[in-house]
Design an enzyme around this catalytic site. Sequence first.
Site, mmCIF file in Angstrom:
data_model
loop_
_atom_site.group_PDB
_atom_site.id
_atom_site.type_symbol
_atom_site.label_atom_id
_atom_site.label_comp_id
_atom_site.label_asym_id
_atom_site.label_seq_id
_atom_site.Cartn_x
_atom_site.Cartn_y
_atom_site.Cartn_z
ATOM 1 N N LEU A 50 0.828 -1.213 0.000
ATOM 2 C CA LEU A 50 0.000 0.000 0.000
ATOM 3 C C LEU A 50 0.863 1.263 0.000
ATOM 4 C CD1 LEU A 50 -2.711 -1.058 2.628
ATOM 5 C CD2 LEU A 50 -3.087 -0.783 0.170
ATOM 6 N N SER A 73 -3.846 -6.221 10.785
ATOM 7 C CA SER A 73 -5.175 -6.543 11.311
ATOM 8 C C SER A 73 -5.178 -6.799 12.824
ATOM 9 C CB SER A 73 -5.737 -7.762 10.564
ATOM 10 O OG SER A 73 -4.873 -8.865 10.743
ATOM 11 N N SER A 109 -13.346 -1.689 11.918
ATOM 12 C CA SER A 109 -13.327 -2.763 12.919
ATOM 13 C C SER A 109 -14.093 -2.340 14.167
ATOM 14 C CB SER A 109 -11.885 -3.083 13.295
ATOM 15 O OG SER A 109 -11.837 -3.953 14.410
ATOM 16 N N ASN A 110 -14.577 -3.334 14.869
ATOM 17 C CA ASN A 110 -15.173 -3.082 16.196
ATOM 18 C C ASN A 110 -14.173 -2.382 17.113
ATOM 19 O OD1 ASN A 110 -14.037 -5.276 18.307
ATOM 20 N ND2 ASN A 110 -14.192 -6.253 16.309
ATOM 21 N N HIS A 111 -12.868 -2.519 16.809
ATOM 22 C CA HIS A 111 -11.857 -1.925 17.695
ATOM 23 C C HIS A 111 -11.744 -0.401 17.552
ATOM 24 C CE1 HIS A 111 -10.997 -5.825 19.209
ATOM 25 N NE2 HIS A 111 -10.930 -6.272 17.964
ATOM 26 N N TYR A 138 -4.169 0.065 16.487
ATOM 27 C CA TYR A 138 -4.902 -0.575 15.386
ATOM 28 C C TYR A 138 -6.334 0.000 15.261
ATOM 29 C CZ TYR A 138 -7.851 -4.193 13.294
ATOM 30 O OH TYR A 138 -8.787 -4.854 12.538
ATOM 31 N N LYS A 142 -8.380 2.488 12.340
ATOM 32 C CA LYS A 142 -9.696 2.264 11.730
ATOM 33 C C LYS A 142 -10.576 3.503 11.914
ATOM 34 C CE LYS A 142 -8.793 -1.888 10.293
ATOM 35 N NZ LYS A 142 -8.661 -2.188 8.856
ATOM 36 N N SER A 167 -16.223 -10.188 14.238
ATOM 37 C CA SER A 167 -15.278 -11.305 14.092
ATOM 38 C C SER A 167 -15.767 -12.167 12.948
ATOM 39 C CB SER A 167 -15.242 -12.154 15.367
ATOM 40 O OG SER A 167 -14.948 -11.358 16.497
ATOM 41 N N ARG A 176 -17.335 -13.914 23.824
ATOM 42 C CA ARG A 176 -17.501 -12.564 23.265
ATOM 43 C C ARG A 176 -17.931 -12.616 21.798
ATOM 44 N NH1 ARG A 176 -13.717 -10.220 20.105
ATOM 45 N NH2 ARG A 176 -14.102 -8.027 19.600
HETATM 46 P P1 NAI Z 1 -5.254 -10.656 7.667
HETATM 47 O O1 NAI Z 1 -4.157 -10.170 8.523
HETATM 48 O O2 NAI Z 1 -5.475 -12.123 7.552
HETATM 49 O O3 NAI Z 1 -5.129 -10.065 6.202
HETATM 50 C C1 NAI Z 1 -4.637 -8.765 5.934
HETATM 51 C C2 NAI Z 1 -3.882 -8.831 4.615
HETATM 52 O O4 NAI Z 1 -3.392 -7.517 4.337
HETATM 53 C C3 NAI Z 1 -2.685 -9.776 4.649
HETATM 54 O O5 NAI Z 1 -2.784 -10.732 3.610
HETATM 55 C C4 NAI Z 1 -1.493 -8.862 4.471
HETATM 56 O O6 NAI Z 1 -0.438 -9.434 3.692
HETATM 57 C C5 NAI Z 1 -2.108 -7.654 3.772
HETATM 58 N N1 NAI Z 1 -1.346 -6.434 4.027
HETATM 59 C C6 NAI Z 1 -0.895 -5.977 5.221
HETATM 60 N N2 NAI Z 1 -0.212 -4.841 5.059
HETATM 61 C C7 NAI Z 1 -0.231 -4.568 3.736
HETATM 62 C C8 NAI Z 1 0.328 -3.540 2.940
HETATM 63 N N3 NAI Z 1 1.053 -2.555 3.485
HETATM 64 N N4 NAI Z 1 0.133 -3.577 1.611
HETATM 65 C C9 NAI Z 1 -0.598 -4.583 1.040
HETATM 66 N N5 NAI Z 1 -1.143 -5.595 1.739
HETATM 67 C C10 NAI Z 1 -0.958 -5.588 3.073
HETATM 68 O O7 NAI Z 1 -6.585 -9.953 8.227
HETATM 69 P P2 NAI Z 1 -8.093 -10.357 7.977
HETATM 70 O O8 NAI Z 1 -8.611 -11.029 9.169
HETATM 71 O O9 NAI Z 1 -8.230 -11.002 6.665
HETATM 72 O O10 NAI Z 1 -8.776 -8.900 7.940
HETATM 73 C C11 NAI Z 1 -8.918 -8.196 6.727
HETATM 74 C C12 NAI Z 1 -9.287 -6.757 7.040
HETATM 75 O O11 NAI Z 1 -10.498 -6.720 7.777
HETATM 76 C C13 NAI Z 1 -8.240 -6.020 7.876
HETATM 77 O O12 NAI Z 1 -8.188 -4.671 7.458
HETATM 78 C C14 NAI Z 1 -8.792 -6.108 9.280
HETATM 79 O O13 NAI Z 1 -8.344 -5.036 10.060
HETATM 80 C C15 NAI Z 1 -10.284 -6.051 9.015
HETATM 81 N N6 NAI Z 1 -11.051 -6.722 10.056
HETATM 82 C C16 NAI Z 1 -11.087 -8.093 10.100
HETATM 83 C C17 NAI Z 1 -11.827 -8.719 11.064
HETATM 84 C C18 NAI Z 1 -11.983 -10.199 11.081
HETATM 85 O O14 NAI Z 1 -12.765 -10.714 11.877
HETATM 86 N N7 NAI Z 1 -11.285 -10.965 10.224
HETATM 87 C C19 NAI Z 1 -12.532 -7.973 12.104
HETATM 88 C C20 NAI Z 1 -12.430 -6.534 11.965
HETATM 89 C C21 NAI Z 1 -11.720 -5.954 10.957
HETATM 90 C C1 15L Z 2 -10.272 -7.466 14.396
HETATM 91 O O1 15L Z 2 -10.322 -6.277 14.073
HETATM 92 C C2 15L Z 2 -9.179 -8.349 13.950
HETATM 93 O O2 15L Z 2 -8.665 -7.992 12.685
HETATM 94 C C3 15L Z 2 -9.597 -9.808 13.922
HETATM 95 O O3 15L Z 2 -8.443 -10.619 13.758
HETATM 96 C C4 15L Z 2 -10.338 -10.202 15.189
HETATM 97 O O4 15L Z 2 -9.470 -10.135 16.257
HETATM 98 C C5 15L Z 2 -11.522 -9.271 15.407
HETATM 99 O O5 15L Z 2 -11.162 -7.905 15.321
HETATM 100 C C6 15L Z 2 -12.215 -9.452 16.769
HETATM 101 O O6 15L Z 2 -12.449 -8.470 17.451
HETATM 102 O O7 15L Z 2 -12.547 -10.594 17.097
#
Ligand code: NAI
Ligand code: 15L
Length: 269
Positions: A50, A73, A109-111, A138, A142, A167, A176
């Site tokens: 990015l 994340s 995010s919820n955070h 983090y 958001k 989540s 939770r």
């Molecule tokens: P993840 O950590 O599995 O995936 C994030 C991806 O972003 C990774 O593949 C990573 O290589 C890529 N990335 C990180 N920095 C980068 C950069 N500078 N340039 C390009 N790519 C980059 O996280 P997940 O769980 O898939 O979450 C996806 C998004 O959703 C994140 O933004 C996270 O904050 C948000 N989110 C996810 C939640 C969940 O329950 N999975 C909950 C709340 C928010």
């Molecule tokens: C997030 O924002 C994180 O990216 C995910 O990995 C989980 O931890 C989620 O929140 C959560 O609150 O469960």
Amino acid sequence: MPAPRTVLLTGAAGGLGTLMRNLLPAFGYHLRLLDLRPIEGEPDAITADLADRAALREAVRGVDAIIHLAGISLEASFDKILKSNIEGTHNLYEAAREEGVRRVVFASSNHAVGFTPYPRDGAPLIPVDTPRRPDTFYGLSKSFGEDLAQLYWDKHGVETVSVRIGSCFPQPSSVRMLSVWMSPADGARLFHAALTAEEVGHTVVYGSSANTRLWWDLSTARALGYEPRDDSEQFAEKLIAEQGELDPENVAQAYLGGHFVNDPPIWPY
Ligand code: NAI
Ligand code: 15L
């Protein structure tokens, strides 16, 4: 806005990105994939940081919309969060503005509101206009992303749906999560609604299934046309037997953000 067809999915190598790249094509989208890491079996995926403005500009050229999942994340040092989540998200919005992309779905995010006590004793569900109370750097990033989205709508006409995801995993793994879980299938339904709803300006929604133990108000998500079909309750008996009910006297169990408020998981890279 005509229904988007070609959609850039950033963060496509990640957990949520992998779920969405499997689920969203059934809604008729052609996905262009981007991540820092190469994606096995996806030779056309764009491998880019990015931080790379030229690569982002090329990546967004010609797409109808963007789902922005890329970034750190979990919790990390402020410097790392600044680079990936704050500057990185700004770079993506600039690329969208320059290339005329009109719609972004932002993975908030919820955070961003993690220090909000969850409702107890019949208190009302948490609305989307509750004050931001990030629980980590983090969560702060958001919160920034939501403000950036508002700015790009007010100033440049780039629309965003900011989804405060709870989540999103195949199953909830904590008590939770029974309140904030979003099934992957509901996640795809919500992203589809966010891509296709008319005139969203900047809309903030919570991202979860229709959980029996819901903590927040899904009405802004439903107003986009989102109709959740899943409920975490099927997992409740087992999780509560293993972990017990939440204890509001325990700081790690008293707020929306769970243990992020006092002992957040740290980004490993
Ligand atoms: P993840 O950590 O599995 O995936 C994030 C991806 O972003 C990774 O593949 C990573 O290589 C890529 N990335 C990180 N920095 C980068 C950069 N500078 N340039 C390009 N790519 C980059 O996280 P997940 O769980 O898939 O979450 C996806 C998004 O959703 C994140 O933004 C996270 O904050 C948000 N989110 C996810 C939640 C969940 O329950 N999975 C909950 C709340 C928010
Ligand atoms: C997030 O924002 C994180 O990216 C995910 O990995 C989980 O931890 C989620 O929140 C959560 O609150 O469960």
